[in-house]
Design a protein around this motif. Structure first.
Motif, PDB file in Angstrom:
ATOM      1  N   LEU A   7       3.251  31.431   9.144  1.00  0.00           N
ATOM      2  CA  LEU A   7       4.448  31.548   9.962  1.00  0.00           C
ATOM      3  C   LEU A   7       4.858  33.001  10.109  1.00  0.00           C
ATOM      4  O   LEU A   7       4.872  33.747   9.130  1.00  0.00           O
ATOM      5  CB  LEU A   7       5.606  30.792   9.306  1.00  0.00           C
ATOM      6  CG  LEU A   7       5.466  29.284   9.200  1.00  0.00           C
ATOM      7  CD1 LEU A   7       6.131  28.761   7.955  1.00  0.00           C
ATOM      8  CD2 LEU A   7       6.058  28.622  10.431  1.00  0.00           C
ATOM      9  N   CYS A   8       5.199  33.376  11.331  1.00  0.00           N
ATOM     10  CA  CYS A   8       5.842  34.678  11.484  1.00  0.00           C
ATOM     11  C   CYS A   8       7.340  34.442  11.647  1.00  0.00           C
ATOM     12  O   CYS A   8       7.777  33.387  12.119  1.00  0.00           O
ATOM     13  CB  CYS A   8       5.269  35.471  12.643  1.00  0.00           C
ATOM     14  SG  CYS A   8       5.733  34.903  14.275  1.00  0.00           S
ATOM     15  N   SER A   9       8.102  35.402  11.224  1.00  0.00           N
ATOM     16  CA  SER A   9       9.545  35.341  11.424  1.00  0.00           C
ATOM     17  C   SER A   9      10.031  36.709  11.887  1.00  0.00           C
ATOM     18  O   SER A   9       9.356  37.724  11.672  1.00  0.00           O
ATOM     19  CB  SER A   9      10.277  34.922  10.150  1.00  0.00           C
ATOM     20  OG  SER A   9      10.329  35.988   9.226  1.00  0.00           O
ATOM     21  N   VAL A  10      11.176  36.703  12.536  1.00  0.00           N
ATOM     22  CA  VAL A  10      11.743  37.950  13.039  1.00  0.00           C
ATOM     23  C   VAL A  10      13.178  38.061  12.565  1.00  0.00           C
ATOM     24  O   VAL A  10      13.867  37.056  12.365  1.00  0.00           O
ATOM     25  CB  VAL A  10      11.666  38.031  14.572  1.00  0.00           C
ATOM     26  CG1 VAL A  10      10.224  37.883  15.031  1.00  0.00           C
ATOM     27  CG2 VAL A  10      12.563  37.014  15.240  1.00  0.00           C
ATOM     28  N   GLY A  11      13.610  39.287  12.381  1.00  0.00           N
ATOM     29  CA  GLY A  11      14.980  39.517  11.962  1.00  0.00           C
ATOM     30  C   GLY A  11      15.565  40.719  12.684  1.00  0.00           C
ATOM     31  O   GLY A  11      14.844  41.639  13.038  1.00  0.00           O
ATOM     32  N   ARG A  12      16.863  40.639  12.876  1.00  0.00           N
ATOM     33  CA  ARG A  12      17.582  41.773  13.458  1.00  0.00           C
ATOM     34  C   ARG A  12      18.573  42.280  12.418  1.00  0.00           C
ATOM     35  O   ARG A  12      18.545  41.896  11.275  1.00  0.00           O
ATOM     36  CB  ARG A  12      18.296  41.340  14.734  1.00  0.00           C
ATOM     37  CG  ARG A  12      17.350  40.956  15.852  1.00  0.00           C
ATOM     38  CD  ARG A  12      18.080  40.939  17.181  1.00  0.00           C
ATOM     39  NE  ARG A  12      17.183  40.666  18.291  1.00  0.00           N
ATOM     40  CZ  ARG A  12      16.963  39.465  18.793  1.00  0.00           C
ATOM     41  NH1 ARG A  12      17.550  38.418  18.275  1.00  0.00           N
ATOM     42  NH2 ARG A  12      16.153  39.305  19.815  1.00  0.00           N
ATOM     43  N   ASP A  13      19.471  43.098  12.836  1.00  0.00           N
ATOM     44  CA  ASP A  13      20.388  43.723  11.899  1.00  0.00           C
ATOM     45  C   ASP A  13      21.289  42.711  11.198  1.00  0.00           C
ATOM     46  O   ASP A  13      21.844  43.011  10.143  1.00  0.00           O
ATOM     47  CB  ASP A  13      21.239  44.777  12.612  1.00  0.00           C
ATOM     48  CG  ASP A  13      20.381  45.933  13.100  1.00  0.00           C
ATOM     49  OD1 ASP A  13      20.795  46.625  14.044  1.00  0.00           O
ATOM     50  OD2 ASP A  13      19.294  46.127  12.527  1.00  0.00           O
ATOM     51  N   SER A  14      21.465  41.535  11.797  1.00  0.00           N
ATOM     52  CA  SER A  14      22.318  40.521  11.193  1.00  0.00           C
ATOM     53  C   SER A  14      21.699  39.921   9.940  1.00  0.00           C
ATOM     54  O   SER A  14      22.346  39.191   9.225  1.00  0.00           O
ATOM     55  CB  SER A  14      22.588  39.398  12.189  1.00  0.00           C
ATOM     56  OG  SER A  14      21.383  38.705  12.463  1.00  0.00           O
ATOM     57  N   GLN A  15      20.447  40.236   9.704  1.00  0.00           N
ATOM     58  CA  GLN A  15      19.685  39.764   8.554  1.00  0.00           C
ATOM     59  C   GLN A  15      19.196  38.336   8.695  1.00  0.00           C
ATOM     60  O   GLN A  15      18.416  37.889   7.874  1.00  0.00           O
ATOM     61  CB  GLN A  15      20.473  39.902   7.247  1.00  0.00           C
ATOM     62  CG  GLN A  15      20.789  41.336   6.890  1.00  0.00           C
ATOM     63  CD  GLN A  15      21.119  41.497   5.428  1.00  0.00           C
ATOM     64  OE1 GLN A  15      20.728  40.696   4.609  1.00  0.00           O
ATOM     65  NE2 GLN A  15      21.841  42.535   5.097  1.00  0.00           N
ATOM     66  N   GLU A  16      19.674  37.598   9.657  1.00  0.00           N
ATOM     67  CA  GLU A  16      19.133  36.256   9.836  1.00  0.00           C
ATOM     68  C   GLU A  16      17.694  36.344  10.300  1.00  0.00           C
ATOM     69  O   GLU A  16      17.326  37.235  11.062  1.00  0.00           O
ATOM     70  CB  GLU A  16      19.981  35.485  10.854  1.00  0.00           C
ATOM     71  CG  GLU A  16      21.407  35.261  10.388  1.00  0.00           C
ATOM     72  CD  GLU A  16      22.272  34.583  11.411  1.00  0.00           C
ATOM     73  OE1 GLU A  16      23.347  34.079  11.055  1.00  0.00           O
ATOM     74  OE2 GLU A  16      21.862  34.550  12.583  1.00  0.00           O
ATOM     75  N   GLN A  17      16.889  35.411   9.832  1.00  0.00           N
ATOM     76  CA  GLN A  17      15.498  35.355  10.242  1.00  0.00           C
ATOM     77  C   GLN A  17      15.236  34.068  11.000  1.00  0.00           C
ATOM     78  O   GLN A  17      15.754  33.015  10.641  1.00  0.00           O
ATOM     79  CB  GLN A  17      14.563  35.428   9.035  1.00  0.00           C
ATOM     80  CG  GLN A  17      14.464  36.812   8.434  1.00  0.00           C
ATOM     81  CD  GLN A  17      13.381  36.905   7.384  1.00  0.00           C
ATOM     82  OE1 GLN A  17      12.415  36.129   7.385  1.00  0.00           O
ATOM     83  NE2 GLN A  17      13.522  37.850   6.478  1.00  0.00           N
ATOM     84  N   TYR A  18      14.401  34.195  12.025  1.00  0.00           N
ATOM     85  CA  TYR A  18      14.039  33.053  12.851  1.00  0.00           C
ATOM     86  C   TYR A  18      12.522  32.936  12.848  1.00  0.00           C
ATOM     87  O   TYR A  18      11.818  33.943  12.950  1.00  0.00           O
ATOM     88  CB  TYR A  18      14.574  33.235  14.279  1.00  0.00           C
ATOM     89  CG  TYR A  18      16.066  33.341  14.308  1.00  0.00           C
ATOM     90  CD1 TYR A  18      16.684  34.586  14.232  1.00  0.00           C
ATOM     91  CD2 TYR A  18      16.867  32.207  14.353  1.00  0.00           C
ATOM     92  CE1 TYR A  18      18.055  34.699  14.211  1.00  0.00           C
ATOM     93  CE2 TYR A  18      18.243  32.304  14.344  1.00  0.00           C
ATOM     94  CZ  TYR A  18      18.834  33.556  14.268  1.00  0.00           C
ATOM     95  OH  TYR A  18      20.202  33.662  14.245  1.00  0.00           O
ATOM     96  N   PHE A  19      12.061  31.699  12.750  1.00  0.00           N
ATOM     97  CA  PHE A  19      10.648  31.458  12.562  1.00  0.00           C
ATOM     98  C   PHE A  19       9.957  31.021  13.838  1.00  0.00           C
ATOM     99  O   PHE A  19      10.537  30.314  14.665  1.00  0.00           O
ATOM    100  CB  PHE A  19      10.441  30.373  11.496  1.00  0.00           C
ATOM    101  CG  PHE A  19      10.676  30.873  10.106  1.00  0.00           C
ATOM    102  CD1 PHE A  19      11.948  30.879   9.572  1.00  0.00           C
ATOM    103  CD2 PHE A  19       9.628  31.362   9.342  1.00  0.00           C
ATOM    104  CE1 PHE A  19      12.180  31.358   8.290  1.00  0.00           C
ATOM    105  CE2 PHE A  19       9.847  31.840   8.065  1.00  0.00           C
ATOM    106  CZ  PHE A  19      11.127  31.839   7.542  1.00  0.00           C
ATOM    107  N   GLY A  20       8.711  31.447  13.961  1.00  0.00           N
ATOM    108  CA  GLY A  20       7.850  30.928  14.994  1.00  0.00           C
ATOM    109  C   GLY A  20       7.399  29.520  14.652  1.00  0.00           C
ATOM    110  O   GLY A  20       7.695  29.011  13.569  1.00  0.00           O
ATOM    111  N   PRO A  21       6.659  28.881  15.561  1.00  0.00           N
ATOM    112  CA  PRO A  21       6.246  27.493  15.358  1.00  0.00           C
ATOM    113  C   PRO A  21       5.158  27.315  14.313  1.00  0.00           C
ATOM    114  O   PRO A  21       4.901  26.195  13.874  1.00  0.00           O
ATOM    115  CB  PRO A  21       5.748  27.068  16.749  1.00  0.00           C
ATOM    116  CG  PRO A  21       5.343  28.342  17.394  1.00  0.00           C
ATOM    117  CD  PRO A  21       6.283  29.386  16.884  1.00  0.00           C
TER     118      PRO A  21
END
Lengths: 111, 113
Positions: free
Chosen positions: B92-106
């Protein structure tokens, strides 16, 4: 070692009840806390984030954080069968944005 | 949040071969991460993909086995090299921005035979 612990379950609740999911963490430097929901065969989906002590509510979900006790929980009110999933607790330090995940709690909501 | 895609979604590979997994985001993001989730297990961070520099690997993961590229702020690749059946997992890849939340790919479901 940055440990995040959850009861693996499975946790079963009847439809309409409150489901309570718990998570403890070992690193007192942890600053950010997250709950993810993962359906079988799918990737984790962010449902709650909490950064300060106290409660944070979003719809049927309430996250509770107690940094002194190193404890974070997720309450799901009026549980629905669609809430049946594995819930993952994640913790991060402010620097680096690295997440440390618990092993997850499997929740089944019984119609 | 962000729209994240991964390719391939799944693959079956032979022992000893390599597979490159792509992660594409619909907007520029500061942080990109690669995780592994073995059957019935939680997520384990492999590395942080840094734009313009080498990836930062977690304990137990090495660049020779999991080379990572991050040519820009919307794209990263993870290669699983010289595969063995123990590498069978969801990546899984995930991305994060300055908010620190991470969102995952499928995710990419890899089976090594």
């Amino acid at each position: 070692q940055k440990e995040v612990e959850q009861n693996s379950g499975p946790l079963s609740v009847p439809e309409g009840a409150i489901a309570s999911l718990n998570c403890t963490y070992s690193d007192r430097g942890s600053q950010s806390f997250f709950w993810y929901r993962q359906y079988s065969g799918k990737s984790p989906e962010l449902i709650m984030s909490i950064y300060s002590n106290g409660d944070k509510e979003d719809g049927r979900f309430t996250a509770q954080l107690n940094k002194a006790s190193q404890y974070v929980s997720l309450l799901i009110r009026d549980s629905q069968p669609s809430d049946s999933a594995t819930y993952l607790c994640a913790v991060s330090l402010r620097s680096g944005n690295q997440f440390y995940f618990g092993t997850g709690t499997s929740l089944t909501v019984i119609p | 949040s962000a729209v994240i895609s991964q390719k391939p979604s799944r693959d079956i590979c032979q022992r000893g071969t390599s597979l490159t997994i792509q992660c594409q985001v619909d907007s520029q993001v500061t942080m990109m991460f690669w995780y592994r989730q073995q059957p019935g297990q939680s997520l384990t961070l492999i590395a942080t993909a840094n734009q313009g520099s080498e990836a930062t690997y977690e304990s137990g993961f090495v660049i020779d086995k999991f080379p990572i590229s991050r040519p820009n702020l919307t794209f990263s690749t993870l290669t699983v090299s010289n595969m063995s059946p123990e590498d069978s997992s969801i990546y899984l890849c995930s991305v994060g921005r300055d908010s620190q939340e991470q969102y995952f790919g499928p995710g990419t479901r890899l089976t090594v035979t």
